[in-house]
Design a protein around this motif. Structure first.
Motif, PDB file in Angstrom:
ATOM      1  N   ASN A  66       0.824  -1.211   0.000  1.00 24.94           N
ATOM      2  CA  ASN A  66       0.000   0.000   0.000  1.00 24.94           C
ATOM      3  C   ASN A  66       0.864   1.269   0.000  1.00 24.94           C
ATOM      4  OD1 ASN A  66       0.854   0.023   2.621  1.00 24.94           O
ATOM      5  ND2 ASN A  66      -1.169   0.279   3.529  1.00 24.94           N
ATOM      6  N   ARG A  91      -2.377   7.673  -2.507  1.00 26.37           N
ATOM      7  CA  ARG A  91      -3.372   7.802  -1.447  1.00 26.37           C
ATOM      8  C   ARG A  91      -4.713   7.194  -1.868  1.00 26.37           C
ATOM      9  NH1 ARG A  91      -3.824  13.616  -0.905  1.00 26.37           N
ATOM     10  NH2 ARG A  91      -1.580  13.555  -0.626  1.00 26.37           N
ATOM     11  N   ARG A  94      -4.433   3.505  -1.699  1.00 29.27           N
ATOM     12  CA  ARG A  94      -4.333   3.085  -0.299  1.00 29.27           C
ATOM     13  C   ARG A  94      -5.707   2.958   0.360  1.00 29.27           C
ATOM     14  NH1 ARG A  94      -0.376   7.145   1.455  1.00 29.27           N
ATOM     15  NH2 ARG A  94       1.497   6.135   0.680  1.00 29.27           N
ATOM     16  N   ARG A  95      -6.616   3.856  -0.029  1.00 27.36           N
ATOM     17  CA  ARG A  95      -7.967   3.839   0.559  1.00 27.36           C
ATOM     18  C   ARG A  95      -8.697   2.541   0.264  1.00 27.36           C
ATOM     19  NH1 ARG A  95      -9.637   9.961  -1.308  1.00 27.36           N
ATOM     20  NH2 ARG A  95      -7.936  10.921  -0.156  1.00 27.36           N
ATOM     21  N   MET A  99      -5.338  -1.735   6.480  1.00 33.98           N
ATOM     22  CA  MET A  99      -4.112  -2.277   7.064  1.00 33.98           C
ATOM     23  C   MET A  99      -4.238  -2.356   8.576  1.00 33.98           C
ATOM     24  SD  MET A  99      -0.208  -1.341   6.186  1.00 33.98           S
ATOM     25  CE  MET A  99       1.081  -2.552   6.467  1.00 33.98           C
ATOM     26  N   PHE A 101      -1.929  -3.145  12.034  1.00 34.56           N
ATOM     27  CA  PHE A 101      -0.527  -3.107  12.446  1.00 34.56           C
ATOM     28  C   PHE A 101      -0.269  -3.962  13.681  1.00 34.56           C
ATOM     29  CE2 PHE A 101      -1.524   0.734  10.174  1.00 34.56           C
ATOM     30  CZ  PHE A 101      -0.428   0.945   9.367  1.00 34.56           C
ATOM     31  N   LEU A 106      -4.000   2.513  17.215  1.00 35.26           N
ATOM     32  CA  LEU A 106      -5.250   3.270  17.354  1.00 35.26           C
ATOM     33  C   LEU A 106      -4.865   4.696  17.722  1.00 35.26           C
ATOM     34  CD1 LEU A 106      -7.589   0.813  19.292  1.00 35.26           C
ATOM     35  CD2 LEU A 106      -7.615   1.381  16.862  1.00 35.26           C
ATOM     36  N   VAL A 118     -13.532   7.952  11.958  1.00 38.13           N
ATOM     37  CA  VAL A 118     -12.739   9.086  11.456  1.00 38.13           C
ATOM     38  C   VAL A 118     -12.383   8.949   9.976  1.00 38.13           C
ATOM     39  CG1 VAL A 118     -10.442   8.208  12.131  1.00 38.13           C
ATOM     40  CG2 VAL A 118     -10.837  10.651  11.988  1.00 38.13           C
ATOM     41  N   GLY A 119     -12.088   7.727   9.531  1.00 37.06           N
ATOM     42  CA  GLY A 119     -11.737   7.527   8.120  1.00 37.06           C
ATOM     43  C   GLY A 119     -12.897   7.857   7.187  1.00 37.06           C
ATOM     44  N   THR A 122     -13.710  11.740   7.363  1.00 35.95           N
ATOM     45  CA  THR A 122     -12.790  12.735   6.799  1.00 35.95           C
ATOM     46  C   THR A 122     -12.341  12.395   5.386  1.00 35.95           C
ATOM     47  OG1 THR A 122     -10.888  11.610   7.748  1.00 35.95           O
ATOM     48  CG2 THR A 122     -11.871  13.349   9.060  1.00 35.95           C
ATOM     49  N   ILE A 123     -12.272  11.095   5.077  1.00 36.98           N
ATOM     50  CA  ILE A 123     -11.703  10.731   3.780  1.00 36.98           C
ATOM     51  C   ILE A 123     -12.802  10.431   2.761  1.00 36.98           C
ATOM     52  CG2 ILE A 123     -10.236   9.073   2.576  1.00 36.98           C
ATOM     53  CD1 ILE A 123      -8.916   8.815   5.531  1.00 36.98           C
ATOM     54  N   ARG A 167     -11.646  -0.430  12.289  1.00 35.96           N
ATOM     55  CA  ARG A 167     -11.272   0.848  11.687  1.00 35.96           C
ATOM     56  C   ARG A 167     -10.891   0.664  10.216  1.00 35.96           C
ATOM     57  NH1 ARG A 167      -6.058   4.052  13.934  1.00 35.96           N
ATOM     58  NH2 ARG A 167      -5.057   2.137  13.236  1.00 35.96           N
ATOM     59  N   ALA A 168     -10.139  -0.403   9.942  1.00 32.79           N
ATOM     60  CA  ALA A 168      -9.735  -0.664   8.558  1.00 32.79           C
ATOM     61  C   ALA A 168     -10.951  -1.054   7.711  1.00 32.79           C
ATOM     62  CB  ALA A 168      -8.676  -1.756   8.524  1.00 32.79           C
ATOM     63  N   MET A 171     -13.491   1.525   5.948  1.00 27.86           N
ATOM     64  CA  MET A 171     -13.212   2.149   4.647  1.00 27.86           C
ATOM     65  C   MET A 171     -13.659   1.260   3.488  1.00 27.86           C
ATOM     66  SD  MET A 171     -11.878   5.145   5.182  1.00 27.86           S
ATOM     67  CE  MET A 171     -11.022   5.572   3.659  1.00 27.86           C
TER      68      MET A 171
END
Lengths: 261, 216
Positions: A66, A91, A94-95, A99, A101, A106, A118-119, A122-123, A167-168, A171
């Motif tokens: 990514n 970018r 990547r969306r 991913m 980790f 967090l 948040v993703g 904002t994205i 969270r991942a 998206m």
């Protein structure tokens, strides 16, 4: 640095569509060659586990996938298109990949719900309401519905990693990349994270998992790729890798782990 | 030797005005120097970062009193703008404190784990988004104790603008001293006032240290 194309790199999964294709990928850190010409493909719906000794290049390949790391040679295709060099274009690609980790990562100043929402907010430009509704559904999916308002520091490692997976997922990624997702966990919380991952695999999510959890690789992976010194040593279905490894180095590695086949 | 403490009481209204100017100068300077420091810190991360570095190194390595004199005497010649002594003092203090704050923010940003940036990038955030949403909120919280210490230093350093006749507490006290020849009384009164105003602020800083200090 022209390594021959690895056996099986293009033959497996014939008839399915490749999501990620690695072609002779080279990555160096100074004088150290982390990836010395890696070729492989990941097909839609596959769960591919990358195994091998520490420093063998598995995590580096994942981070190159990514574009968190830039490659020095070869190319990586995502959905048929070469990963762009420009950051703004990278970018957008990547969306489409999620991913996870090793250290969860967090955002400590946001609640579990905030981390997940948040993703999309904002994205993807979703409304706060829509993003939070989805976040609650995802928290429920990873079994943490009651932890929506908790901050990461109050959660166990396993809980934090499940929030990180949610969270991942928020998206709506086409592929999930897992970078040793259970290596930083207490043994008693490893299972809950692996369970979430297993469910995800059963739903048909395409997953690339760098892991030392051989039991998980054996039970859940559709294919296992063995790394050593920045190259692919061997790849195949888990039954082959764990029961009938072709390569001596695969046997050595599994032997060091105490894996008896 | 006889003391005449009544001189302090007689000039209470002038001293009170001085206190107001001192507090106002502190508040306004910080109000400019926090965004100023942030902007310079962010500037240093861009291609023209050398400009920000030059700014920081320039103001960090000059005595504050020299910056104040320079702004008062040299700047009007260079740019042909005449500011009031108050505005001049505010400008000089803001520039110097911005440079310090820029370094403080930079330390804060550097203290955030690289993994946090990776996580933000992996979600698809741009550099601006990850700074605004992920890095700065954590970094600012982390450097709050340092900013609070800067605040208390600044509160006392505002006395330096007395050299360009800004009517804050130090200047006012010195004026009264000069008119009444009550040196001991006025210096003592000035010390008591600064201390009484500074002490609660220092205690507040201690409290902020305890509440926001990094413990991990």
């Amino acid at each position: 640095m022209n390594a021959p194309v690895q056996a099986g790199a293009t033959g497996i999964g014939a008839g399915r569509s490749p999501v990620i294709v690695y072609e002779d990928v080279v990555k160096r850190f100074g004088a150290f060659t982390a990836l010395g010409g890696v070729s492989a493909r990941i097909d839609r719906g596959e769960v591919v586990c990358l195994i091998g000794p520490s420093g063998s290049g598995k995590s580096t390949l994942l981070r190159c996938t990514n574009a968190l790391e830039r490659i020095d040679g070869g190319r990586i295709l995502f959905d048929g298109v070469k990963l762009p060099a420009a950051e703004s274009a990278a970018r957008k690609v990547r969306r489409r990949m999620g991913m996870v980790f090793q250290n969860f990562e967090l955002f400590p100043h946001m609640t579990a719900l905030g981390n997940i929402a948040v993703g999309p907010k904002t994205i993807l430009g979703q409304s706060l309401d829509a993003a939070e509704r989805r976040a609650r559904a995802l928290l429920d999916k990873v079994g943490l519905a009651e932890k929506a308002d908790s901050y990461p520091s109050t959660l166990s490692g396993g809980q934090q990693q499940r929030v990180a997976i949610a969270r991942a997922l928020a998206m709506d990624p086409e592929v999930m990349l897992f970078d040793e997702p259970t290596s930083a966990l207490d043994p008693e919380t490893v299972g809950e994270v692996l369970n979430v991952m297993k469910h995800l695999a059963q739903e048909g999510m395409t997953m690339v998992v760098v892991t030392h959890e051989m039991t998980f690789a054996r039970r859940v992976a559709s294919r296992v790729i063995v790394f050593d010194h920045g190259r692919i040593v061997e790849q195949g279905p888990p039954t082959q890798i764990f029961e009938n490894p072709v390569e001596e180095r695969t046997r050595d590695f599994l032997g060091h782990l105490g894996w008896s086949g | 030797m006889t003391y005449d403490w009544s001189v302090v009481w007689q000039h209470r209204s002038a001293l009170a005005d001085g206190v107001v100017i001192t507090v106002l100068l502190t508040v306004l300077t910080m109000a400019l120097a926090v965004p100023g420091g942030l902007a310079i810190m962010l500037l240093r991360q861009t291609r023209i970062g050398v400009v920000g570095t030059a700014f920081v190194e320039f103001f960090r390595n000059l005595p504050l009193i020299l910056v104040i004199y320079w702004t008062f005497y040299v700047l009007p010649i260079l740019v042909d703008v005449v500011l009031s002594p108050f505005a001049t003092g505010l400008l000089a203090l803001s520039l110097a404190v911005s440079a310090y704050n820029a370094e403080t923010f930079r330390a804060g940003v550097n203290s955030i784990r690289k993994g946090q940036v990776d996580a933000a990038l992996a979600l698809g955030m741009s550099w601006t988004q990850l700074m605004r949403i992920v890095v700065l909120p954590q970094a600012i919280r982390r450097v709050l104790p340092v900013l609070a210490s800067t605040w208390v230093s600044l509160f006392k350093d505002t006395s330096l603008v007395s050299v360009i006749a800004v009517g804050e507490l130090a200047y006012t006290s010195m004026q009264i001293r000069a008119q009444t020849f009550r040196v001991l009384e006025m210096l003592t009164a000035m010390a008591v006032i600064y201390w009484c105003l500074g002490y609660p602020q220092a205690k507040l800083v201690d409290w902020i240290h305890r509440k926001y200090g990094v413990t991990e």
